[in-house]
Structures are given as structure tokens and as C-alpha cells.
Design a protein around this motif. Structure first.
Motif, short mmCIF file in Angstrom:
data_model
loop_
_atom_site.label_atom_id
_atom_site.label_comp_id
_atom_site.label_asym_id
_atom_site.label_seq_id
_atom_site.Cartn_x
_atom_site.Cartn_y
_atom_site.Cartn_z
N UNK A 64 0.63 -1.61 -0.02
CA UNK A 64 -0.75 0.14 0.02
C UNK A 64 0.84 1.13 0.67
N UNK A 65 2.02 0.87 0.61
CA UNK A 65 3.42 2.55 0.64
C UNK A 65 2.60 2.87 -0.80
N UNK A 66 2.85 2.24 -1.50
CA UNK A 66 3.34 2.83 -3.83
C UNK A 66 2.25 3.48 -3.61
N UNK A 67 1.05 3.75 -3.32
CA UNK A 67 -0.04 4.70 -3.71
C UNK A 67 0.52 6.15 -2.43
N UNK A 68 0.22 7.03 -3.52
CA UNK A 68 0.76 8.13 -2.94
C UNK A 68 0.20 9.09 -2.07
N UNK A 90 6.93 -2.59 4.71
CA UNK A 90 8.04 -2.07 5.12
C UNK A 90 8.61 -1.15 4.20
N UNK A 91 8.86 -1.75 3.70
CA UNK A 91 9.99 -0.60 1.81
C UNK A 91 8.90 -0.09 1.50
N UNK A 362 8.91 0.91 -7.67
CA UNK A 362 10.26 1.33 -6.92
C UNK A 362 9.70 2.23 -5.70
N UNK A 363 9.99 2.03 -4.74
CA UNK A 363 9.75 2.60 -3.45
C UNK A 363 10.85 3.07 -2.89
#
Length: 363
Positions: A64-68, A90-91, A362-363
Motif C-alpha cells: 500500500x505504500x506505493x499509493x501516494x 515495510x519497504x 520502485x519504493x
């Protein structure tokens, strides 16, 4: 007929992920970024879920962290009064993002680890990840989030269960979920490489019970035997369409992660229908409620009010008919399918995985 309200929504914001775990619960046909729900779509879904009675929200993926817009979505959920968990590798969890998520009202973060052995962990994840995960965990603890660790167990890491549990305690987890691999989707594709031998599970069960006692009052632990080694099936997600909603990245609304693999079902979309209608009226959510759909021996079995016939996705994956009894159950002749898989696992020394070909990000 009016059905009980759901309590939990899992929002699969994306299938994009930097990891390539061979047991991933995402479907084999991954949803690409251009088909994902917009920010406004997700906000509407959260608002409808809360109105329907949902109390707990999981922000999941993929990663979910790839969602801005993750922070904006977390803030909207907090404003609705939803208790919200970020389910992440966590990445990509930098200090700046972690602080913004905290300020947005996010309460709980669950981070996955793959093994206590660094080389094995990165082999399972398919990428270099241990250093980034440890840094993310340190941030989560420093900033005061409620913190869980999730570990998917399988043949390649089960022999290190004791050190995995000790590592979770050392990292400061409030809760540790030891989740044995479920064999559908990517897990079924890689079953020969993932399924543990019986002797591994017997040792692991003893270790888990001992460690639960050791860490009582310090770290909550959840350990459940894998389905294939049980006598009766589990009540999958509390029963089909009883307490749980999943919304896929493209807006499909499901009663569980794996439902899209069941052929012949029509999957309603949150872009087109309200969650209220989908939950109460849709043919999908009513397909396996009650017991009218059940075949024998399930329909006349005393266990049906406890396990609701078991997992419909597993029944379809192993027999081709989602209305069949879950083959895990020892009361059905279909159990021979599971027994054959267990026999093959005992004989196999296969450790090669079929790759999880997630869209690179990429994160």
C-alpha cells in the motif's frame, strides 16, 4: 432477508509490490495500476463501509505504500472512526511517511518478515529487503504505533520457528501472527515447494505452545495449524458473507481474498453499486450463505454451524466445484485429495518456486 453487518473491511489498494513472495495471496491475474480505484473512490468505499457497520479497516496490497494518497486515505478513515491497520512489507516506510501517517491518525502497523535467517528471508522475498524492514520496524516503534509482525510459515522457514518468535520479541512486536500458508492462488502454484512435512509441524506445534507461555503478557501470539493437517476445516473468514469484506484494487467486492478464482461467479464492483446492496442483495454474497447450497455430508453435519462447510475457494481449487465439501474435512471422501498432497509433500524435496510476477515498482 437482512444479514448481519460486516465488522471488517480489507482494502487492497494495489497489487503493485516490490516483493515476490511465493505464497502471496494476490490472484495469479494481477490488477495493474491504471485499473486501481481513485482516491475519491476509496473514500466513498470507506464511508459506505462505516455506514454498513464496519469497525476495522486494513489498508493492504500488494504494497500500500506505493499509493501516494495513502496518508489522505488514512486520515479519511480516522475521521470516520475506523480503527485502521496498515499491512505492509515495510519497504518504502521512510521517516517522513511514517510521521505523516501518524499525524493522519493511523493507529496500527503490521510488517511482514519472511525468516529469522537473513539470507533465507531475502531468498523468500525475492529481493534485498531485511535492512529496510528493520529500519521500518525501528520507526514504527519510535513513533508509538501499535505494532504487529506477520510471518507466513512453510517448509523453508518452519524449522527456525523458535528463532523467528524470539526475533519478533526482540524487535518489540506487540502481536505476532504465525500464518501457515494457505494453498490457493500463488500458494497453490508453489505448493510442492511450500508444504511442510508432518515432522516439521509436530516440532513447530510444541515450540509455538512453549513460546506462547514464555511471552504471555509481553507479546500476543497467534499460531494456527495449516488446514491440510487438520481433521475439520476452519470457518473461513467466519463464514462466507458473514463478517468480512474485501475490496480489490479495481473495485471488485469480495467475501474473501481468493473468491475471484471461483469460476461462474459475478463479482459486483464498488464503482457501480453501493456496499449496502452488495452485502445484502448481490448474488455473490448470498451464494454460500446458509446451508441450502451445501451437498452431503455437509448439509446434515453437526459441524456446519461452526465451520460453514469450510473454504469455498479451497473446495473449488481442489475439486472444481465450490459447492463441494472442503476436502480438508475427514468426513468426506474428497479428503483423499488432501491426503495425496500430504503424501507428495513427504516425498518431495522440491524448493523451487514459481515466481510471483508483480508489476515492478520502485519504493
Amino acid at each position: 432477508m437482512t444479514h448481519d453487518h460486516p465488522t471488517t473491511l480489507l482494502a487492497e489498494l494495489t497489487h503493485r509490490c516490490p516483493l515476490h513472495c511465493p505464497y502471496c495471496s494476490n490472484p495469479l491475474d494481477l490488477i495493474r495500476a491504471e485499473r486501481e480505484l481513485s482516491t475519491d473512490d476509496w473514500k466513498r468505499v470507506f464511508s459506505q463501509a462505516r455506514a454498513l457497520g464496519v469497525l476495522q479497516l486494513g489498508l493492504s496490497g500488494g504494497e500500500p505504500l506505493v499509493r501516494k494518497d495513502l496518508e489522505e486515505l488514512a486520515a479519511h478513515a480516522r475521521g470516520l472512526g475506523l480503527y485502521t491497520t496498515l499491512v505492509t512489507s515495510g519497504l518504502g516506510l521512510t521517516r517522513a511517511r511514517a510521521e505523516r501517517l501518524r499525524d493522519a491518525g493511523l493507529e496500527h502497523i503490521q510488517i511482514s518478515i519472511q525468516d529469522s535467517d537473513d539470507a533465507s528471508a531475502e531468498r523468500i522475498a525475492g529481493v534485498s529487503s531485511v535492512k529496510q524492514k528493520r529500519a521500518a520496524i525501528a520507526l514504527v516503534r519510535e513513533l508509538g504505533f501499535a505494532f504487529s509482525i506477520n510471518v507466513v510459515l512453510h517448509r523453508a522457514n518452519l524449522d527456525r520457528l523458535e528463532s523467528i518468535i524470539d526475533l519478533a520479541a526482540e524487535l518489540g512486536a506487540d502481536r505476532l501472527e504465525l500464518a501457515n500458508t494457505q494453498y490457493y492462488g500463488w500458494g497453490l502454484e508453489n505448493r510442492a515447494a511450500l508444504m511442510p512435512a508432518r515432522e516439521q509441524l509436530e516440532r513447530a506445534h510444541e515450540i509455538a505452545e512453549r513460546k506462547i507461555r514464555q511471552y504471555k503478557g509481553r507479546m500476543q501470539m497467534l499460531y494456527v495449524l495449516p488446514d491440510y493437517y487438520e481433521k475439520y476445516p476452519k470457518a473461513c473468514y467466519g463464514g462466507w458473507g458473514r463478517v468480512y469484506l474485501v475490496v480489490a484494487p479495481d473495485g471488485k467486492v469480495l467475501p474473501c481474498h481468493g473468491a475471484t478464482q471461483i469460476a461462474g461467479l459475478d463479482f459486483p464492483n464498488a464503482r457501480d453499486r453501493s456496499l449496502e446492496w452488495i452485502w445484502q442483495e448481490s448474488p455473490l454474497f448470498n451464494a454460500f450463505r446458509g446451508d441450502a447450497w451445501m451437498k452431503e455430508p455437509c448439509r446434515s453435519c453437526e459441524h456446519k454451524t461452526r465451520d460453514f462447510g469450510g473454504c469455498r475457494c479451497q473446495a473449488f481449487a481442489l475439486t472444481g466445484d465450490a459447492a463441494n465439501p472442503d476436502p480438508v474435512c475427514t468426513l468426506t471422501p474428497l479428503r483423499r485429495i488432501v491426503d495425496a498432497a500430504l503424501h507428495d509433500a513427504e516425498a518431495s524435496r522440491e524448493y523451487r518456486y514459481r515466481g510471483y510476477a508483480a508489476e515492478p515498482q520502485a519504493v
